[in-house]
Scaffold this motif. Structure first.
Motif, mmCIF file in Angstrom:
data_model
loop_
_atom_site.group_PDB
_atom_site.id
_atom_site.type_symbol
_atom_site.label_atom_id
_atom_site.label_comp_id
_atom_site.label_asym_id
_atom_site.label_seq_id
_atom_site.Cartn_x
_atom_site.Cartn_y
_atom_site.Cartn_z
ATOM 1 N N GLY A 125 0.463 -1.717 0.035
ATOM 2 C CA GLY A 125 0.353 0.060 -0.113
ATOM 3 C C GLY A 125 1.078 1.196 0.455
ATOM 4 N N THR A 126 2.550 1.462 0.169
ATOM 5 C CA THR A 126 2.693 2.509 -0.209
ATOM 6 C C THR A 126 4.309 1.345 -1.162
ATOM 7 O OG1 THR A 126 4.335 4.121 1.297
ATOM 8 C CG2 THR A 126 4.677 1.508 2.302
ATOM 9 N N THR A 127 5.121 2.957 -1.431
ATOM 10 C CA THR A 127 6.443 2.107 -2.292
ATOM 11 C C THR A 127 7.460 3.357 -1.423
ATOM 12 O OG1 THR A 127 5.844 4.328 -3.321
ATOM 13 C CG2 THR A 127 5.736 2.061 -4.197
ATOM 14 N N PRO A 144 10.263 4.543 0.710
ATOM 15 C CA PRO A 144 11.636 4.095 0.415
ATOM 16 C C PRO A 144 12.205 2.990 1.985
ATOM 17 C CG PRO A 144 11.602 6.045 1.079
ATOM 18 C CD PRO A 144 10.612 5.633 0.365
ATOM 19 N N GLY A 145 12.300 1.912 2.514
ATOM 20 C CA GLY A 145 12.542 1.687 4.073
ATOM 21 C C GLY A 145 12.038 0.402 4.391
ATOM 22 N N LEU A 146 11.058 -0.391 3.364
ATOM 23 C CA LEU A 146 10.268 -1.418 3.553
ATOM 24 C C LEU A 146 11.427 -2.569 4.299
ATOM 25 C CD1 LEU A 146 7.247 -0.871 1.705
ATOM 26 C CD2 LEU A 146 7.219 -0.654 3.839
ATOM 27 N N PRO A 147 11.508 -2.756 4.709
ATOM 28 C CA PRO A 147 12.372 -4.435 5.610
ATOM 29 C C PRO A 147 12.528 -4.914 3.804
ATOM 30 C CG PRO A 147 11.001 -3.532 7.403
ATOM 31 C CD PRO A 147 10.955 -3.165 6.295
ATOM 32 N N TYR A 148 12.073 -5.802 3.780
ATOM 33 C CA TYR A 148 11.708 -7.050 2.992
ATOM 34 C C TYR A 148 11.531 -6.316 1.227
ATOM 35 C CZ TYR A 148 9.635 -11.670 0.384
ATOM 36 O OH TYR A 148 9.735 -12.596 -0.378
ATOM 37 N N VAL A 149 11.236 -5.666 1.533
ATOM 38 C CA VAL A 149 11.537 -4.593 -0.080
ATOM 39 C C VAL A 149 12.927 -4.296 -0.304
ATOM 40 C CG1 VAL A 149 10.688 -2.234 -1.214
ATOM 41 C CG2 VAL A 149 9.194 -4.040 -0.470
ATOM 42 N N GLU A 150 13.357 -3.564 0.525
ATOM 43 C CA GLU A 150 14.963 -3.215 0.399
ATOM 44 C C GLU A 150 15.975 -4.285 0.195
ATOM 45 O OE1 GLU A 150 15.095 -0.290 -0.152
ATOM 46 O OE2 GLU A 150 13.535 0.284 0.301
ATOM 47 N N GLU A 151 15.144 -5.324 0.966
ATOM 48 C CA GLU A 151 16.745 -6.684 1.711
ATOM 49 C C GLU A 151 15.810 -7.819 -0.294
ATOM 50 O OE1 GLU A 151 17.349 -8.098 4.796
ATOM 51 O OE2 GLU A 151 16.975 -6.082 6.011
ATOM 52 N N VAL A 152 15.042 -7.783 -0.308
ATOM 53 C CA VAL A 152 14.678 -9.185 -0.890
ATOM 54 C C VAL A 152 14.556 -8.703 -2.976
ATOM 55 C CG1 VAL A 152 13.020 -11.175 -2.085
ATOM 56 C CG2 VAL A 152 14.257 -9.946 0.669
ATOM 57 N N ILE A 153 13.182 -7.270 -2.711
ATOM 58 C CA ILE A 153 12.683 -7.427 -3.945
ATOM 59 C C ILE A 153 13.303 -6.088 -4.672
ATOM 60 C CG2 ILE A 153 11.062 -6.024 -5.246
ATOM 61 C CD1 ILE A 153 9.252 -7.124 -3.046
ATOM 62 N N ARG A 154 13.806 -4.653 -3.916
ATOM 63 C CA ARG A 154 14.729 -4.124 -4.968
ATOM 64 C C ARG A 154 15.841 -4.825 -5.025
ATOM 65 N NH1 ARG A 154 12.150 0.920 -4.930
ATOM 66 N NH2 ARG A 154 10.739 0.755 -2.795
ATOM 67 N N PRO A 155 16.653 -5.515 -4.229
ATOM 68 C CA PRO A 155 18.246 -6.079 -4.971
ATOM 69 C C PRO A 155 17.927 -7.067 -6.549
ATOM 70 C CG PRO A 155 17.688 -6.392 -2.794
ATOM 71 C CD PRO A 155 17.102 -6.044 -3.531
ATOM 72 N N SER A 156 16.344 -7.617 -6.990
ATOM 73 C CA SER A 156 16.671 -9.296 -7.353
ATOM 74 C C SER A 156 16.266 -8.201 -9.326
ATOM 75 C CB SER A 156 14.575 -10.106 -6.923
ATOM 76 O OG SER A 156 13.904 -8.659 -7.285
ATOM 77 N N GLY A 157 16.212 -9.980 -9.696
ATOM 78 C CA GLY A 157 15.812 -9.167 -11.269
ATOM 79 C C GLY A 157 14.902 -8.738 -11.539
ATOM 80 N N ASN A 158 14.775 -8.549 -12.218
ATOM 81 C CA ASN A 158 13.422 -8.019 -13.566
ATOM 82 C C ASN A 158 12.197 -8.732 -14.707
ATOM 83 O OD1 ASN A 158 14.457 -5.382 -13.439
ATOM 84 N ND2 ASN A 158 16.336 -5.430 -15.007
ATOM 85 N N TRP A 159 12.884 -9.583 -13.754
ATOM 86 C CA TRP A 159 12.137 -11.316 -14.538
ATOM 87 C C TRP A 159 11.878 -12.169 -13.566
ATOM 88 C CZ3 TRP A 159 11.193 -9.827 -18.957
ATOM 89 C CH2 TRP A 159 11.666 -9.503 -19.963
ATOM 90 N N LEU A 160 10.572 -12.548 -13.226
ATOM 91 C CA LEU A 160 9.674 -13.863 -12.587
ATOM 92 C C LEU A 160 10.045 -14.975 -13.280
ATOM 93 C CD1 LEU A 160 7.488 -11.477 -10.729
ATOM 94 C CD2 LEU A 160 10.107 -11.955 -10.164
ATOM 95 N N VAL A 161 10.372 -16.106 -12.560
ATOM 96 C CA VAL A 161 9.804 -17.108 -13.229
ATOM 97 C C VAL A 161 9.040 -18.432 -12.883
ATOM 98 C CG1 VAL A 161 12.810 -18.256 -12.571
ATOM 99 C CG2 VAL A 161 11.452 -19.284 -14.730
#
Length: 498
Positions: A219-221, A223-240
């Motif tokens: 419900g927000t973008t 900065p500082g959401l733990p899972y977002v910063e550590e898992v999603i933002r560094p991840s790749g641009n594709w989902l398999v």
């Protein structure tokens, strides 16, 4: 953490299958309860009875009706004991670990496939899916499953039924990995230690729109959401996405694997204890006496309804957590002290680790926590104030409305068969020097001790008020923070010397 439930109410009026057994119990409440409380319970139970008569879902599904065995049922009176009172989503528990005799051949096949390296959190999701916590999901989501989850918090089955699915369970890959996969229909998943973990079959690769995923999940973008910063933002641009074949059971070798009971193992344990109700309590903090008061009071109320042997599933989250949370091994040691000291009864309590990562996504995530416990066989779920919530990452306020979690659970698609048990407010009562249910008429006599405040007490070596937590459990926390401070001091000294 402040805990909330509307006065004199324990069941949100959503589950009709208790109605026929609880009307009589409502008339025999203990004398200590006030007349107003009794009238409120009678209204709730009447609503449940009417819901049962009007709800075609329960009349048209004999399997679901059979699973909803309650005190007084003919099956129960005939000596049949069913602790798995709730069938898994999709009607069958998904289990994706290959048989021992097949593992050598599967590893040889994996070695010949394009490799996708996965991280620690990805491995936790493999664990979750492989054991059936996300039933009927059979792997990482393909695009149609992902979009339904993201936009509807549910997935429609082939027969038209709806199962709850509020969090995307997806595997991200980068451009290089996508190119390396090419047109291969299958890939091998390689774990953080370089070992083959699984084969992902009949894959589908699609765009990873991170902004949309973050906005719709949290419900927000901001900065500082733990899972977002550590898992999603560094991840790749594709989902398999694809179907998983997991080569062997996921183990962590951290001394806690014996606590990691799968949904099938938990159902067997409930049966062996001859439970006639199972109520689950999710937490990621140490257990204080306010938590214990709520759990013990829940069991008392279930006994009042006519259940003979309700079993508590104390189910701490064991996957990814934010940096300032108490680590899993410390929490598990603290939980063991709570049982050793008799704050919770070991005979009616099962402590097990829920392997899921934590998103801190409030009302969206609490649906996942409840849905997973359905698959483990629990038919009651305790929900508190601001479940799975956190402080806004950049503003001094709660990220979510504290009451929305329990309200969403009462309405969420696919969770109709689960009984929701909201908390009452528990706080430290200075008049009796113990945790008690909050009485607004003497509000000044109560102290609210949040999880943040509790951790501050322990970090600073301060003692909380007597009666807040069992002494041996508190000692575990104090020792952890002493060790952490010594480690931080050593690191600072080493940095200065360099």
């Amino acid at each position: 953490m402040a805990l909330y439930i509307p006065k004199a109410q324990i069941l949100l009026p959503r589950m009709p299958h208790l109605a026929s057994s609880t009307a009589a119990a409502a008339q025999t409440r203990q004398d200590s309860r006030t007349a107003a409380q009794t009238r409120q319970d009678s209204r709730t139970l009447g609503f449940l009875r009417r819901s049962l008569l009007l709800n075609p879902l329960y009349h048209s599904n004999p399997l679901r009706m059979a699973a909803a065995i309650v005190p007084g049922d003919s099956a129960k009176s005939a000596g049949v004991v069913r602790s798995s009172l709730i069938e898994p989503d999709g009607g069958e528990l998904v289990e994706l670990v290959v048989q021992p005799e097949e593992r050598a051949a599967k590893r040889a096949e994996a070695a010949a496939l394009p490799a996708v390296r996965i991280g620690r959190v990805d491995l936790e999701w493999v664990h979750v899916v492989a054991e059936g916590w996300a039933s009927p999901l059979r792997g990482f989501m393909r695009e149609d499953e992902y979009l339904q989850c993201l936009h509807f918090n549910s997935i429609r089955m082939a027969d038209g039924s709806i199962v709850n699915m509020s969090l995307p369970i997806v595997l991200a890959i980068d451009d290089y990995t996508k190119e390396a996969i090419g047109v291969s229909p299958d890939v091998a998943l390689v774990g953080p230690n370089g070992d083959f973990v699984a084969i992902l079959r009949s894959i589908e690769i699609y765009k990873h729109n991170k902004e949309e995923r973050i906005a719709r999940t949290w419900g927000t973008t901001a900065p500082g959401l733990p899972y977002v910063e550590e898992v999603i933002r560094p991840s790749g641009n594709w989902l398999v996405g694809g179907d998983l074949e997991v080569l062997e059971p996921i183990k962590y070798y951290d001394g806690l694997d014996h606590y990691r009971l799968s949904p099938r193992e938990l159902r067997k344990e409930f049966d062996s204890r001859e439970a006639d109700a199972v109520f689950a309590f999710q937490l990621r903090n140490p257990v204080h006496n306010g938590h214990a008061l709520l759990m013990n009071d829940t069991r008392r109320r279930l006994l009042e309804m006519g259940y003979k042997n309700p079993i508590l599933l104390l189910h701490p989250l064991g996957g990814f957590t934010k940096a300032d949370d108490v680590p899993l091994d410390v929490r598990m040691e603290q939980h063991s002290k709570v049982l050793e000291d008799g704050v919770l009864d070991p005979a009616t309590t099962i402590v097990a680790i829920f392997p899921s990562p934590m998103h801190y996504a409030g009302p969206t995530e609490v649906q996942w926590h409840a849905k997973a416990r359905i698959n483990a066989g629990a038919n009651f779920y305790i929900v508190g104030r601001d479940p799975a919530g956190m402080t806004h990452p950049i503003e001094k306020r709660d990220l979510y409305d504290p009451d929305h979690g329990k309200k969403v659970l009462s309405m969420a698609p696919g969770l109709e068969k689960l009984n929701i048990l909201p908390f009452r407010v528990a706080a430290y009562d200075t008049s009796v020097n113990k945790m008690a249910f909050f009485d607004p008429s003497r509000a000044k006599e109560f102290i609210f001790i949040s999880g943040t405040k509790m951790r501050a007490y322990a970090r600073n070596g301060e003692r909380p008020p007597d009666g807040f937590m069992c002494p041996s459990g508190w000692e575990v926390l104090v020792n952890y923070y002493k060790g952490l401070q010594a480690e931080e001091t050593g690191q600072q000294s080493a940095a200065l010397s360099v």
